[in-house]
Scaffold this motif. Structure first.
Motif, mmCIF file in Angstrom:
data_model
loop_
_atom_site.group_PDB
_atom_site.id
_atom_site.type_symbol
_atom_site.label_atom_id
_atom_site.label_comp_id
_atom_site.label_asym_id
_atom_site.label_seq_id
_atom_site.Cartn_x
_atom_site.Cartn_y
_atom_site.Cartn_z
ATOM 1 N N PHE A 5 -25.530 -10.297 8.690
ATOM 2 C CA PHE A 5 -26.492 -11.129 9.405
ATOM 3 C C PHE A 5 -27.690 -10.336 9.920
ATOM 4 C CE2 PHE A 5 -22.540 -10.352 11.800
ATOM 5 C CZ PHE A 5 -22.984 -9.319 12.609
ATOM 6 N N LEU A 6 -27.651 -9.002 9.854
ATOM 7 C CA LEU A 6 -28.781 -8.192 10.276
ATOM 8 C C LEU A 6 -29.871 -8.234 9.210
ATOM 9 C CD1 LEU A 6 -26.896 -5.022 11.623
ATOM 10 C CD2 LEU A 6 -27.827 -6.916 12.955
ATOM 11 N N PRO A 7 -31.113 -7.903 9.558
ATOM 12 C CA PRO A 7 -32.169 -7.860 8.543
ATOM 13 C C PRO A 7 -31.762 -6.987 7.361
ATOM 14 C CG PRO A 7 -33.118 -7.670 10.728
ATOM 15 C CD PRO A 7 -31.630 -7.626 10.910
ATOM 16 N N SER A 8 -32.112 -7.419 6.167
ATOM 17 C CA SER A 8 -31.606 -6.778 4.955
ATOM 18 C C SER A 8 -32.077 -5.345 4.785
ATOM 19 C CB SER A 8 -31.997 -7.597 3.722
ATOM 20 O OG SER A 8 -33.410 -7.705 3.615
ATOM 21 N N LYS A 9 -33.148 -4.955 5.438
ATOM 22 C CA LYS A 9 -33.642 -3.588 5.270
ATOM 23 C C LYS A 9 -32.684 -2.554 5.858
ATOM 24 C CE LYS A 9 -36.479 -2.925 9.425
ATOM 25 N NZ LYS A 9 -37.783 -2.459 9.892
ATOM 26 N N HIS A 10 -31.693 -3.010 6.627
ATOM 27 C CA HIS A 10 -30.751 -2.073 7.251
ATOM 28 C C HIS A 10 -29.499 -1.823 6.404
ATOM 29 C CE1 HIS A 10 -33.220 -2.028 10.784
ATOM 30 N NE2 HIS A 10 -33.131 -3.337 10.908
ATOM 31 N N GLN A 11 -29.374 -2.492 5.260
ATOM 32 C CA GLN A 11 -28.216 -2.272 4.401
ATOM 33 C C GLN A 11 -28.277 -0.882 3.772
ATOM 34 O OE1 GLN A 11 -28.324 -5.086 1.156
ATOM 35 N NE2 GLN A 11 -30.494 -4.716 0.793
ATOM 36 N N GLN A 44 -22.366 -11.337 18.089
ATOM 37 C CA GLN A 44 -21.584 -10.543 17.157
ATOM 38 C C GLN A 44 -21.652 -9.067 17.527
ATOM 39 O OE1 GLN A 44 -19.896 -11.930 14.616
ATOM 40 N NE2 GLN A 44 -20.779 -13.991 14.554
ATOM 41 N N LYS A 45 -20.554 -8.360 17.283
ATOM 42 C CA LYS A 45 -20.547 -6.911 17.454
ATOM 43 C C LYS A 45 -19.581 -6.294 16.457
ATOM 44 C CE LYS A 45 -17.244 -7.048 21.324
ATOM 45 N NZ LYS A 45 -16.996 -6.614 22.716
ATOM 46 N N LEU A 46 -19.792 -5.029 16.145
ATOM 47 C CA LEU A 46 -18.985 -4.362 15.127
ATOM 48 C C LEU A 46 -17.500 -4.394 15.476
ATOM 49 C CD1 LEU A 46 -18.780 -2.552 12.564
ATOM 50 C CD2 LEU A 46 -19.054 -0.589 14.087
ATOM 51 N N THR A 47 -17.170 -4.239 16.736
ATOM 52 C CA THR A 47 -15.766 -4.160 17.138
ATOM 53 C C THR A 47 -15.154 -5.530 17.418
ATOM 54 O OG1 THR A 47 -16.580 -3.666 19.373
ATOM 55 C CG2 THR A 47 -15.894 -1.810 18.009
ATOM 56 N N GLY A 48 -15.895 -6.606 17.172
ATOM 57 C CA GLY A 48 -15.348 -7.950 17.271
ATOM 58 C C GLY A 48 -15.110 -8.415 18.693
ATOM 59 N N VAL A 49 -14.395 -9.522 18.808
ATOM 60 C CA VAL A 49 -14.174 -10.139 20.112
ATOM 61 C C VAL A 49 -12.939 -9.589 20.816
ATOM 62 C CG1 VAL A 49 -15.329 -12.272 19.440
ATOM 63 C CG2 VAL A 49 -12.880 -12.049 19.073
ATOM 64 N N GLU A 50 -12.085 -8.892 20.070
ATOM 65 C CA GLU A 50 -10.889 -8.320 20.687
ATOM 66 C C GLU A 50 -11.232 -6.996 21.363
ATOM 67 O OE1 GLU A 50 -7.169 -8.918 18.273
ATOM 68 O OE2 GLU A 50 -8.659 -9.339 16.724
ATOM 69 N N ASN A 53 -14.422 -6.751 10.362
ATOM 70 C CA ASN A 53 -13.782 -8.047 10.154
ATOM 71 C C ASN A 53 -13.237 -8.113 8.736
ATOM 72 O OD1 ASN A 53 -13.477 -11.066 9.696
ATOM 73 N ND2 ASN A 53 -14.221 -11.071 11.800
ATOM 74 N N GLN A 54 -12.065 -8.738 8.575
ATOM 75 C CA GLN A 54 -11.478 -8.841 7.241
ATOM 76 C C GLN A 54 -12.247 -9.793 6.335
ATOM 77 O OE1 GLN A 54 -7.165 -9.350 7.028
ATOM 78 N NE2 GLN A 54 -6.967 -8.680 9.160
ATOM 79 N N LEU A 55 -12.993 -10.724 6.933
ATOM 80 C CA LEU A 55 -13.741 -11.699 6.150
ATOM 81 C C LEU A 55 -15.121 -11.155 5.808
ATOM 82 C CD1 LEU A 55 -12.861 -14.958 8.115
ATOM 83 C CD2 LEU A 55 -11.785 -14.073 6.033
ATOM 84 N N PRO A 56 -15.594 -11.377 4.595
ATOM 85 C CA PRO A 56 -16.931 -10.903 4.211
ATOM 86 C C PRO A 56 -18.020 -11.587 5.023
ATOM 87 C CG PRO A 56 -15.628 -11.514 2.277
ATOM 88 C CD PRO A 56 -14.876 -12.016 3.475
ATOM 89 N N GLY A 57 -19.176 -10.943 5.088
ATOM 90 C CA GLY A 57 -20.337 -11.544 5.742
ATOM 91 C C GLY A 57 -20.794 -10.822 6.988
ATOM 92 N N LYS A 58 -20.017 -9.855 7.466
ATOM 93 C CA LYS A 58 -20.403 -9.116 8.659
ATOM 94 C C LYS A 58 -21.218 -7.878 8.288
ATOM 95 C CE LYS A 58 -17.896 -11.865 11.263
ATOM 96 N NZ LYS A 58 -18.487 -12.806 12.237
ATOM 97 N N SER A 74 -22.159 -3.948 8.209
ATOM 98 C CA SER A 74 -21.380 -2.712 8.116
ATOM 99 C C SER A 74 -21.755 -1.744 9.229
ATOM 100 C CB SER A 74 -21.617 -2.056 6.761
ATOM 101 O OG SER A 74 -22.985 -1.703 6.609
ATOM 102 N N LEU A 75 -20.897 -0.765 9.433
ATOM 103 C CA LEU A 75 -21.130 0.258 10.453
ATOM 104 C C LEU A 75 -22.480 0.932 10.250
ATOM 105 C CD1 LEU A 75 -20.335 2.316 12.669
ATOM 106 C CD2 LEU A 75 -19.038 3.556 10.910
ATOM 107 N N GLY A 76 -22.775 1.338 9.022
ATOM 108 C CA GLY A 76 -24.045 2.006 8.761
ATOM 109 C C GLY A 76 -25.240 1.121 9.047
ATOM 110 N N ALA A 77 -25.121 -0.172 8.719
ATOM 111 C CA ALA A 77 -26.213 -1.104 8.987
ATOM 112 C C ALA A 77 -26.437 -1.263 10.491
ATOM 113 C CB ALA A 77 -25.922 -2.453 8.342
ATOM 114 N N TRP A 78 -25.342 -1.347 11.265
ATOM 115 C CA TRP A 78 -25.465 -1.433 12.719
ATOM 116 C C TRP A 78 -26.201 -0.209 13.270
ATOM 117 C CZ3 TRP A 78 -24.892 -5.321 15.981
ATOM 118 C CH2 TRP A 78 -24.033 -6.372 15.696
ATOM 119 N N LEU A 79 -25.819 0.979 12.808
ATOM 120 C CA LEU A 79 -26.464 2.198 13.306
ATOM 121 C C LEU A 79 -27.923 2.258 12.897
ATOM 122 C CD1 LEU A 79 -23.612 4.792 12.589
ATOM 123 C CD2 LEU A 79 -24.288 3.869 14.819
ATOM 124 N N ASN A 80 -28.207 1.859 11.665
ATOM 125 C CA ASN A 80 -29.581 1.860 11.178
ATOM 126 C C ASN A 80 -30.434 0.872 11.962
ATOM 127 O OD1 ASN A 80 -31.645 2.739 9.484
ATOM 128 N ND2 ASN A 80 -31.087 1.368 7.816
#
Length: 493
Positions: free
Chosen positions: A226-232, A477-483, A175-180, A182-188
């Motif tokens: 929005f994921l738990p911070s330990k995944h950053q 929410q998902k990494l690839t968004g609603v589109e 997403n272009q807007l901050p707050g989502k 990251s890819l690495g956090a999703w995988l972690n």
């Protein structure tokens, strides 16, 4: 499907649920404390099997091709027509205006929107065929060019953003807007970590020799949102402590620090039981990880055990901490130790002027090291289950920004086409996907959006991006968004 809470649950119901699990010793804090063993939490520093700890039930969705991924990110936008996207017909267009039929009123940045002309600047670099299929590549990247039979080259990437910050935020977080997240956090978050003594997601920012007025990199690019911070992502530094606050303060030895952590964990666990805040549990886990990293990180960053023939693969800068070459070697060392996702950011690719001076420097920084990483992974048997991605946030324009001279010109941002390559686990070798027009301006075949790239990375890691969601602010929410997005199966085995 959501993995964080039951669909439709209120925040109050979720807090009650979290508190219940914490009180029954099933919370993250209990897991973190129970993971300590007689060796004070210091275990095996190398991972031989990618069996995740802390991943989500039901993941992976399908058998993964890749157990880990390394993302080489060229922040600032590499010039595709000077490196990968050969356009020989442009030699006859020097200083002629880009036709309106090609530009088609495309949105421009403020840096060129006021120009009266859009003079075409053909690449001044020689291209030659490489590999079994004669893939064309520039003289600027001879080492990467020698690996075209090992990679899948995507020449038809595109994005929606036209300026750096929204573009790099979009490709890293969806997403272009901050707050989502990251890819690495999703995988972690989804797959968990492998080596309990190293983070599942590590980030490095390499030094660079090109244009020094580079765009800033914000930690949201590897943040958990929005994921738990330990995944950053955990930033690995090139000077001082490799990770902030890794060393004990003067007068504090490991035994004392262990007692301090035990007391702090007990306090945090009591807080978690009372209020059910998941960030308290995450804090417990992070403190414990930091303690274990006191042993594992120095072992990781000490390259004295690397033989000379391996160092030679990465180039002459490999022994200098913070260089791209050194970061690539660190990424390989992390891969063999079980780090799930590592990402190297290399800045300075924003050539708005003096491109003939800066671009060769940038390419020298990354060319041999990128090639050496692939060779090193292959010789260790790691490339078969490691995904490697190389690319930036968008491309550059065929027309010149400002005044055009043969040896002093620059290119503006271009979102409508750019080049990325992928290699390793699950990726077809020696393929070129997508085509652009003769101006390297519009895609004419097989477009690939950045959402498709992220969906493809997740797919190779065993995740269906459409099913991998997290409820936040009333949305799944998902990494690839609603589109819509699709897996680029044409480049996969």
């Amino acid at each position: 499907m959501s993995y964080a809470m039951e669909p439709g649950q209120s925040a109050r119901e979720q807090l009650t649920r979290r508190a219940f699990f914490s009180r029954t010793s099933a919370g993250l804090g209990a897991v973190a404390l129970a993971s300590l063993d007689a060796s004070n939490g210091i275990g095996n520093a190398k991972a031989t099997e990618m069996e995740g700890h802390g991943g989500l039930p039901g993941l992976p969705h399908h058998p993964p091709k890749a157990k880990r991924a390394i993302y080489l990110f060229m922040a600032g936008a590499p010039s595709q027509m000077d490196m990968w996207d050969h356009k020989p017909a442009m030699a006859d267009w020097f200083d002629k205006d880009l036709p309106e039929s090609i530009r088609m009123g495309q949105r421009l940045t403020t840096m060129t929107s006021g120009q009266d002309r859009f003079p075409i600047a053909p690449s001044i670099y020689k291209f030659s065929p490489h590999g079994a299929n004669g893939t064309m590549a520039s003289e600027l990247i001879p080492h990467m060019a020698s690996k075209v039979d090992d990679i899948a080259l995507i020449k038809s990437m595109y994005t929606d953003a036209i300026n750096h910050d929204p573009a790099i935020t979009a490709i890293c977080t969806g997403n272009q807007l901050p707050g989502k997240a990251s890819l690495g956090a999703w995988l972690n978050y989804g797959l968990g970590s492998v080596n309990e003594n190293l983070p599942g997601f590590v980030v490095m920012t390499a030094s660079w020799t090109g244009r020094q007025e580079a765009q800033a990199l914000y930690n949201r690019l590897w943040g958990s949102g929005f994921l738990p911070s330990k995944h950053q992502g955990v930033a690995l530094r090139s000077s001082g402590d490799p990770v902030l606050y890794l060393s004990n303060h003067a007068g504090i030895d490991p035994v004392v620090r262990r007692r301090m952590l035990d007391s702090l964990s007990a306090i945090n666990k009591n807080t978690a039981e009372r209020i059910g805040d998941p960030e308290t549990n995450a804090r417990i886990a992070q403190y414990e990880m930091a303690f274990r990293m006191q042993t594992s990180v120095p072992d990781l960053t000490d390259i004295s055990d690397e033989p000379q023939h391996v160092l030679d693969l990465y180039g002459p800068d490999v022994r200098t901490p913070g260089t791209f070459a050194n970061c690539c070697l660190m990424a390989r060392r992390m891969a063999e130790r079980g780090v799930r996702f590592s990402q190297i950011f290399h800045r300075g690719w924003d050539q708005h002027d003096v491109l003939p001076k800066d671009l060769p420097n940038q390419c020298r920084d990354v060319d041999q090291a990128s090639s050496g990483l692939l060779a090193d992974l292959r010789q260790r048997g790691l490339l078969d289950d490691t995904l490697v991605v190389w690319g930036g946030e968008f491309g550059r324009t065929i027309y010149c920004q400002g005044k055009l001279t043969l040896n002093n010109y620059g290119r503006d941002h271009h979102s409508k086409c750019f080049t990325v390559w992928m290699a390793g686990a699950g990726v077809r070798e020696g393929v070129v996907h997508g085509e652009t027009d003769e101006f390297s301006y519009n895609i004419v075949k097989d477009p690939v959006h950045i959402r498709d790239l992220n969906a493809t990375i997740m797919h190779v890691m065993g995740i269906d991006s459409d099913r991998f969601t997290y409820p936040f602010q009333g949305l799944d929410q998902k990494l690839t968004g609603v589109e819509s997005s699709r897996v680029v199966r044409e480049i996969l085995l």
